[in-house]
Design an enzyme around this catalytic site. Structure first.
Site, PDB file in Angstrom:
ATOM      1  N   TYR A 150      34.980 -38.360   7.843  1.00  0.00           N
ATOM      2  CA  TYR A 150      34.310 -39.155   6.790  1.00  0.00           C
ATOM      3  C   TYR A 150      32.878 -38.847   6.590  1.00  0.00           C
ATOM      4  O   TYR A 150      32.512 -38.593   5.378  1.00  0.00           O
ATOM      5  CB  TYR A 150      34.989 -40.365   6.686  1.00  0.00           C
ATOM      6  CG  TYR A 150      34.772 -41.238   5.591  1.00  0.00           C
ATOM      7  CD1 TYR A 150      35.622 -41.056   4.299  1.00  0.00           C
ATOM      8  CD2 TYR A 150      33.774 -42.265   5.500  1.00  0.00           C
ATOM      9  CE1 TYR A 150      35.303 -41.710   3.221  1.00  0.00           C
ATOM     10  CE2 TYR A 150      33.562 -43.010   4.250  1.00  0.00           C
ATOM     11  CZ  TYR A 150      34.222 -42.862   2.989  1.00  0.00           C
ATOM     12  OH  TYR A 150      34.158 -43.455   1.884  1.00  0.00           O
ATOM     13  N   ASN A 179      30.052 -51.112   1.049  1.00  0.00           N
ATOM     14  CA  ASN A 179      31.413 -52.023   0.823  1.00  0.00           C
ATOM     15  C   ASN A 179      31.664 -52.623  -0.777  1.00  0.00           C
ATOM     16  O   ASN A 179      30.941 -53.390  -0.957  1.00  0.00           O
ATOM     17  CB  ASN A 179      31.489 -52.997   1.957  1.00  0.00           C
ATOM     18  CG  ASN A 179      31.468 -52.275   3.290  1.00  0.00           C
ATOM     19  OD1 ASN A 179      30.203 -51.649   3.511  1.00  0.00           O
ATOM     20  ND2 ASN A 179      32.316 -52.388   4.046  1.00  0.00           N
ATOM     21  N   ARG A 191      40.795 -52.419   5.842  1.00  0.00           N
ATOM     22  CA  ARG A 191      39.724 -52.939   5.439  1.00  0.00           C
ATOM     23  C   ARG A 191      39.367 -54.664   5.550  1.00  0.00           C
ATOM     24  O   ARG A 191      40.415 -55.251   5.548  1.00  0.00           O
ATOM     25  CB  ARG A 191      39.330 -52.519   4.271  1.00  0.00           C
ATOM     26  CG  ARG A 191      38.635 -51.042   4.260  1.00  0.00           C
ATOM     27  CD  ARG A 191      38.109 -50.265   3.008  1.00  0.00           C
ATOM     28  NE  ARG A 191      38.946 -50.094   1.995  1.00  0.00           N
ATOM     29  CZ  ARG A 191      38.866 -49.064   1.058  1.00  0.00           C
ATOM     30  NH1 ARG A 191      37.567 -48.885   0.405  1.00  0.00           N
ATOM     31  NH2 ARG A 191      39.836 -48.754   0.156  1.00  0.00           N
ATOM     32  N   VAL A 193      38.091 -56.947   4.041  1.00  0.00           N
ATOM     33  CA  VAL A 193      38.456 -58.151   3.007  1.00  0.00           C
ATOM     34  C   VAL A 193      40.097 -58.229   2.870  1.00  0.00           C
ATOM     35  O   VAL A 193      40.563 -59.290   2.657  1.00  0.00           O
ATOM     36  CB  VAL A 193      37.465 -57.763   1.940  1.00  0.00           C
ATOM     37  CG1 VAL A 193      38.241 -58.763   0.620  1.00  0.00           C
ATOM     38  CG2 VAL A 193      36.147 -57.837   1.845  1.00  0.00           C
ATOM     39  N   THR A 215      27.360 -57.423  10.463  1.00  0.00           N
ATOM     40  CA  THR A 215      27.127 -57.766   8.832  1.00  0.00           C
ATOM     41  C   THR A 215      27.631 -56.604   8.076  1.00  0.00           C
ATOM     42  O   THR A 215      27.635 -55.450   8.236  1.00  0.00           O
ATOM     43  CB  THR A 215      25.658 -58.334   8.674  1.00  0.00           C
ATOM     44  OG1 THR A 215      24.945 -56.947   8.740  1.00  0.00           O
ATOM     45  CG2 THR A 215      25.169 -59.241   9.417  1.00  0.00           C
TER      46      THR A 215
HETATM   47  P1  NAD Z   1      41.489 -45.405  -2.251  1.00  0.00           P
HETATM   48  O1  NAD Z   1      41.961 -44.740  -0.942  1.00  0.00           O
HETATM   49  O2  NAD Z   1      42.016 -46.261  -2.796  1.00  0.00           O
HETATM   50  O3  NAD Z   1      41.207 -44.013  -3.486  1.00  0.00           O
HETATM   51  C1  NAD Z   1      41.062 -42.685  -3.225  1.00  0.00           C
HETATM   52  C2  NAD Z   1      41.952 -41.893  -3.892  1.00  0.00           C
HETATM   53  O4  NAD Z   1      42.106 -40.833  -3.647  1.00  0.00           O
HETATM   54  C3  NAD Z   1      43.418 -42.304  -3.712  1.00  0.00           C
HETATM   55  O5  NAD Z   1      44.210 -42.505  -4.621  1.00  0.00           O
HETATM   56  C4  NAD Z   1      44.122 -41.166  -2.895  1.00  0.00           C
HETATM   57  O6  NAD Z   1      45.440 -40.945  -3.029  1.00  0.00           O
HETATM   58  C5  NAD Z   1      43.142 -40.080  -3.615  1.00  0.00           C
HETATM   59  N1  NAD Z   1      43.216 -38.821  -2.790  1.00  0.00           N
HETATM   60  C6  NAD Z   1      42.986 -38.817  -1.438  1.00  0.00           C
HETATM   61  N2  NAD Z   1      42.675 -37.585  -1.138  1.00  0.00           N
HETATM   62  C7  NAD Z   1      43.034 -36.722  -2.142  1.00  0.00           C
HETATM   63  C8  NAD Z   1      42.799 -35.136  -2.374  1.00  0.00           C
HETATM   64  N3  NAD Z   1      42.878 -34.311  -1.341  1.00  0.00           N
HETATM   65  N4  NAD Z   1      43.298 -34.848  -3.654  1.00  0.00           N
HETATM   66  C9  NAD Z   1      43.436 -35.919  -4.610  1.00  0.00           C
HETATM   67  N5  NAD Z   1      43.453 -37.167  -4.648  1.00  0.00           N
HETATM   68  C10 NAD Z   1      43.228 -37.530  -2.947  1.00  0.00           C
HETATM   69  O7  NAD Z   1      39.779 -45.496  -1.886  1.00  0.00           O
HETATM   70  P2  NAD Z   1      38.473 -46.132  -2.806  1.00  0.00           P
HETATM   71  O8  NAD Z   1      38.092 -47.376  -2.156  1.00  0.00           O
HETATM   72  O9  NAD Z   1      39.175 -46.362  -4.235  1.00  0.00           O
HETATM   73  O10 NAD Z   1      37.474 -45.252  -2.815  1.00  0.00           O
HETATM   74  C11 NAD Z   1      37.250 -43.976  -4.038  1.00  0.00           C
HETATM   75  C12 NAD Z   1      36.110 -43.380  -3.379  1.00  0.00           C
HETATM   76  O11 NAD Z   1      35.043 -44.106  -3.462  1.00  0.00           O
HETATM   77  C13 NAD Z   1      36.333 -42.490  -2.142  1.00  0.00           C
HETATM   78  O12 NAD Z   1      35.704 -41.254  -2.390  1.00  0.00           O
HETATM   79  C14 NAD Z   1      35.510 -43.200  -1.276  1.00  0.00           C
HETATM   80  O13 NAD Z   1      35.029 -42.291  -0.230  1.00  0.00           O
HETATM   81  C15 NAD Z   1      34.170 -43.815  -2.303  1.00  0.00           C
HETATM   82  N6  NAD Z   1      33.848 -45.055  -1.562  1.00  0.00           N
HETATM   83  C16 NAD Z   1      34.479 -46.440  -1.507  1.00  0.00           C
HETATM   84  C17 NAD Z   1      34.113 -47.412  -1.028  1.00  0.00           C
HETATM   85  C18 NAD Z   1      34.702 -48.807  -1.057  1.00  0.00           C
HETATM   86  O14 NAD Z   1      34.278 -49.891  -0.658  1.00  0.00           O
HETATM   87  N7  NAD Z   1      35.916 -48.831  -1.534  1.00  0.00           N
HETATM   88  C19 NAD Z   1      32.874 -47.335  -0.572  1.00  0.00           C
HETATM   89  C20 NAD Z   1      32.235 -46.293  -0.415  1.00  0.00           C
HETATM   90  C21 NAD Z   1      32.746 -45.276  -0.916  1.00  0.00           C
HETATM   91  N1  UDP Z   2      36.669 -55.852  10.709  1.00  0.00           N
HETATM   92  C1  UDP Z   2      37.185 -57.082  11.444  1.00  0.00           C
HETATM   93  N2  UDP Z   2      38.483 -57.337  11.270  1.00  0.00           N
HETATM   94  C2  UDP Z   2      39.391 -56.602  10.366  1.00  0.00           C
HETATM   95  C3  UDP Z   2      39.026 -55.351   9.798  1.00  0.00           C
HETATM   96  C4  UDP Z   2      37.595 -54.994   9.907  1.00  0.00           C
HETATM   97  O1  UDP Z   2      36.161 -57.497  11.814  1.00  0.00           O
HETATM   98  O2  UDP Z   2      40.694 -56.949  10.661  1.00  0.00           O
HETATM   99  C5  UDP Z   2      35.532 -55.671  10.761  1.00  0.00           C
HETATM  100  C6  UDP Z   2      34.816 -54.211  11.029  1.00  0.00           C
HETATM  101  O3  UDP Z   2      34.924 -53.850  12.314  1.00  0.00           O
HETATM  102  C7  UDP Z   2      33.650 -53.895  10.403  1.00  0.00           C
HETATM  103  C8  UDP Z   2      33.643 -54.615   9.124  1.00  0.00           C
HETATM  104  O4  UDP Z   2      34.806 -55.553   9.496  1.00  0.00           O
HETATM  105  O5  UDP Z   2      32.612 -54.240  11.306  1.00  0.00           O
HETATM  106  C9  UDP Z   2      33.844 -54.020   7.828  1.00  0.00           C
HETATM  107  O6  UDP Z   2      34.966 -53.211   8.253  1.00  0.00           O
HETATM  108  P1  UDP Z   2      35.813 -52.315   6.914  1.00  0.00           P
HETATM  109  O7  UDP Z   2      36.715 -51.384   7.643  1.00  0.00           O
HETATM  110  O8  UDP Z   2      36.180 -53.084   5.912  1.00  0.00           O
HETATM  111  O9  UDP Z   2      34.295 -51.317   6.470  1.00  0.00           O
HETATM  112  P2  UDP Z   2      33.490 -50.423   7.160  1.00  0.00           P
HETATM  113  O10 UDP Z   2      33.427 -50.805   8.635  1.00  0.00           O
HETATM  114  O11 UDP Z   2      33.934 -48.846   6.814  1.00  0.00           O
HETATM  115  O12 UDP Z   2      31.991 -50.971   6.614  1.00  0.00           O
END
Ligand code: NAD
Ligand code: UDP
Length: 326
Positions: A150, A179, A191, A193, A215
Site C-alpha cells: 500500500y 485517517n 479500521r 473507528v 496516536t
Molecule cells: P474503500 O475501500 O472504501 O474504497 C476504495 C474503492 O476502490 C472501493 O470501492 C473498491 O471496490 C475500489 N477498488 C479497489 N481496487 C480497485 C480496482 N483495481 N479497480 C476499480 N476499483 C477498485 O476506501 P476509502 O476509505 O474510500 O479510500 C478511498 C481512497 O482514499 C483510497 O485510494 C485510499 O488509499 C485513500 N485514503 C483513504 C483514507 C481513509 O482514511 N479512508 C486515508 C488515506 C487515503
Molecule cells: N487499532 C486498534 N484496534 C483495532 C483496530 C486498530 O487498536 O481494533 C489501532 C491500530 O493498531 C492503529 C490505529 O488503531 O494503531 C489505527 O488503525 P487503522 O487501521 O484504523 O489505521 P492506520 O493504522 O492505517 O492509521
C-alpha cells in the site's frame, strides 16, 4: 471547450467505496454528471444504491488495472483498498491498483487533457520521525513489510503523477489523506473507528492493539470531501497546469490515543464493553498528525466537525446497519 464554471462530466474511480460515494454525492449535488468506476472489491452497491437511476449518475464495473476508454472532463482517482486487512488480502493486486491504475488513469487524462486528482495517503510518511508531518517530509517507510504494498504503491503513484506533470504538463492534484471516518465505512475492514463502534454496539470487547497509546488524528468525511473539491477547483495557470500540484495534506490535526478513542466511543454508545489488549500489528505507526498549514493557506480549508459530533453520526449509521442486519 468547456468552461470550468459549467457543470462537468466527472470520473470517480473507487466511487462505490467509503470516500468515493460521499464525493459523488457532493458532485451530483452541485450539478455534475458522474461516471463511477469500481470493481466492487471493497466498495458496495449499497453505497451508491440511492443514485441508481439518477440522470446524472452512471456506474461502470471495471478494474482500473486495465485501460479505460471514456470521455470525461475531470478525474478523481480514489480506487484502492484502504484498510490494512483489505490491502494485505492480495498485496500484488494492491500494488497493481496503485501503479498500473495510476498509469491507466494518467494516460486517460493525458489523452483527454483533463485535470486529475490522486487520493494519496499519510502512509507515504510511514512511521514518521518528524511530527506533525509537513508535506516536505520524505517519510520513513519499510519497503518490504506487510504494509509496503500500500505505502510503496501510493508513493510510486505520486511519482507517476509528478512525472506526468513535469513531462506532459498534465494538470494533476495530489492530496495526502490522513485517517478519515464516517458513515459508509466498511463494518469489517478492521479500521479502528468502525471496529470500536461495532464492538461497542454489540457489547463485544474493544480490541486495543499494543498499549493503545499510539496516536492518530481523525477527520470527518464531509470535511475531507470539502478539501478535495476546493483543491480540484483551484484554477490552473493560463495555458498550463496549476503552479502547485501538491502534495497537500488533508486531515484533522486533533490527535489522540486509541485508548482515548475507545473511551469516547464507550461513553457515546453507553456500552458495557470492556477494553482488551492485543498484539500490535507489524509496522504500525506510533503517532500521526497532519500539518495542514498548506491546506489552510492555499485552500482556506480546515476541518469543522468535532470528533464527538462526527462519532455520533457514524454511530447512528452503524446502529441502523446492525439493526437491519438483525
Ligand atoms: P474503500 O475501500 O472504501 O474504497 C476504495 C474503492 O476502490 C472501493 O470501492 C473498491 O471496490 C475500489 N477498488 C479497489 N481496487 C480497485 C480496482 N483495481 N479497480 C476499480 N476499483 C477498485 O476506501 P476509502 O476509505 O474510500 O479510500 C478511498 C481512497 O482514499 C483510497 O485510494 C485510499 O488509499 C485513500 N485514503 C483513504 C483514507 C481513509 O482514511 N479512508 C486515508 C488515506 C487515503
Ligand atoms: N487499532 C486498534 N484496534 C483495532 C483496530 C486498530 O487498536 O481494533 C489501532 C491500530 O493498531 C492503529 C490505529 O488503531 O494503531 C489505527 O488503525 P487503522 O487501521 O484504523 O489505521 P492506520 O493504522 O492505517 O492509521
Amino acid at each position: 471547450m468547456r468552461n470550468y464554471n459549467e457543470s462537468k462530466r466527472v470520473l470517480v474511480t473507487g466511487g462505490a467505496g467509503f470516500l468515493g460515494s460521499h464525493l459523488i454525492d457532493r458532485l451530483i449535488e452541485r450539478g455534475d454528471e458522474v461516471v463511477c468506476v469500481d470493481n466492487l472489491f471493497t466498495g458496495s452497491k449499497a453505497n451508491i444504491s440511492h443514485l441508481i437511476g439518477h440522470s446524472q449518475f452512471e456506474f461502470l464495473r471495471h478494474d482500473i488495472t486495465f485501460p479505460l476508454y471514456i470521455e470525461v472532463d475531470e478525474i478523481f482517482n480514489l480506487a484502492c483498498p484502504a484498510s490494512p486487512i483489505h490491502y494485505q488480502h492480495d498485496p500484488v493486486q494492491t500494488t497493481k491498483t496503485s501503479v498500473h491504475g495510476a498509469i491507466n488513469m494518467l494516460g486517460l487524462a493525458k489523452r483527454l487533457g483533463s485535470r486529475i486528482f490522486q487520493a494519496s495517503t499519510s502512509e507515504v510518511y510511514g512511521d514518521p520521525s518528524v511530527h506533525p508531518q509537513p508535506e516536505s517530509y520524505w517519510g520513513n517507510v519499510n519497503p518490504i513489510g506487510p504494509r509496503s504494498c500500500y505505502d510503496e504503491g501510493k508513493r510510486c503513484a505520486e511519482t507517476l503523477f509528478f512525472d506526468y506533470h513535469r513531462q506532459y504538463q498534465l494538470d494533476v492534484r495530489v492530496c495526502r489523506i490522513f485517517n478519515t471516518y464516517g458513515p459508509r465505512m466498511h463494518p469489517n475492514d478492521g479500521r479502528v473507528v468502525s471496529n470500536f463502534i461495532v464492538q461497542a454496539l454489540k457489547g463485544d470487547d474493544i480490541t486495543l492493539y499494543g498499549d493503545g497509546l499510539q496516536t492518530r488524528s481523525f477527520c470527518y468525511v464531509d470535511d475531507l470531501v470539502e478539501g478535495f473539491l476546493r483543491f480540484m477547483s483551484l484554477e490552473a495557470e493560463v495555458d498550463g497546469p496549476l503552479a502547485y500540484p501538491g502534495p497537500i495534506n488533508l486531515g484533522n490535526p486533533h490527535e489522540f490515543t486509541m485508548r482515548q478513542l475507545a473511551e469516547q466511543i464507550i461513553d457515546l454508545t453507553g456500552s458495557k464493553s470492556e477494553m482488551i489488549f492485543q498484539p500490535l500489528p507489524a509496522d504500525d505507526p506510533k503517532q500521526r498528525q497532519p500539518d495542514i498549514t498548506l491546506a489552510m493557506n492555499l485552500l482556506n480549508w480546515q476541518p469543522t466537525v468535532q470528533l464527538r459530533q462526527g462519532l455520533e453520526k457514524t454511530i447512528a449509521y452503524f446502529d441502523t446497519k446492525l439493526r437491519v442486519a438483525g
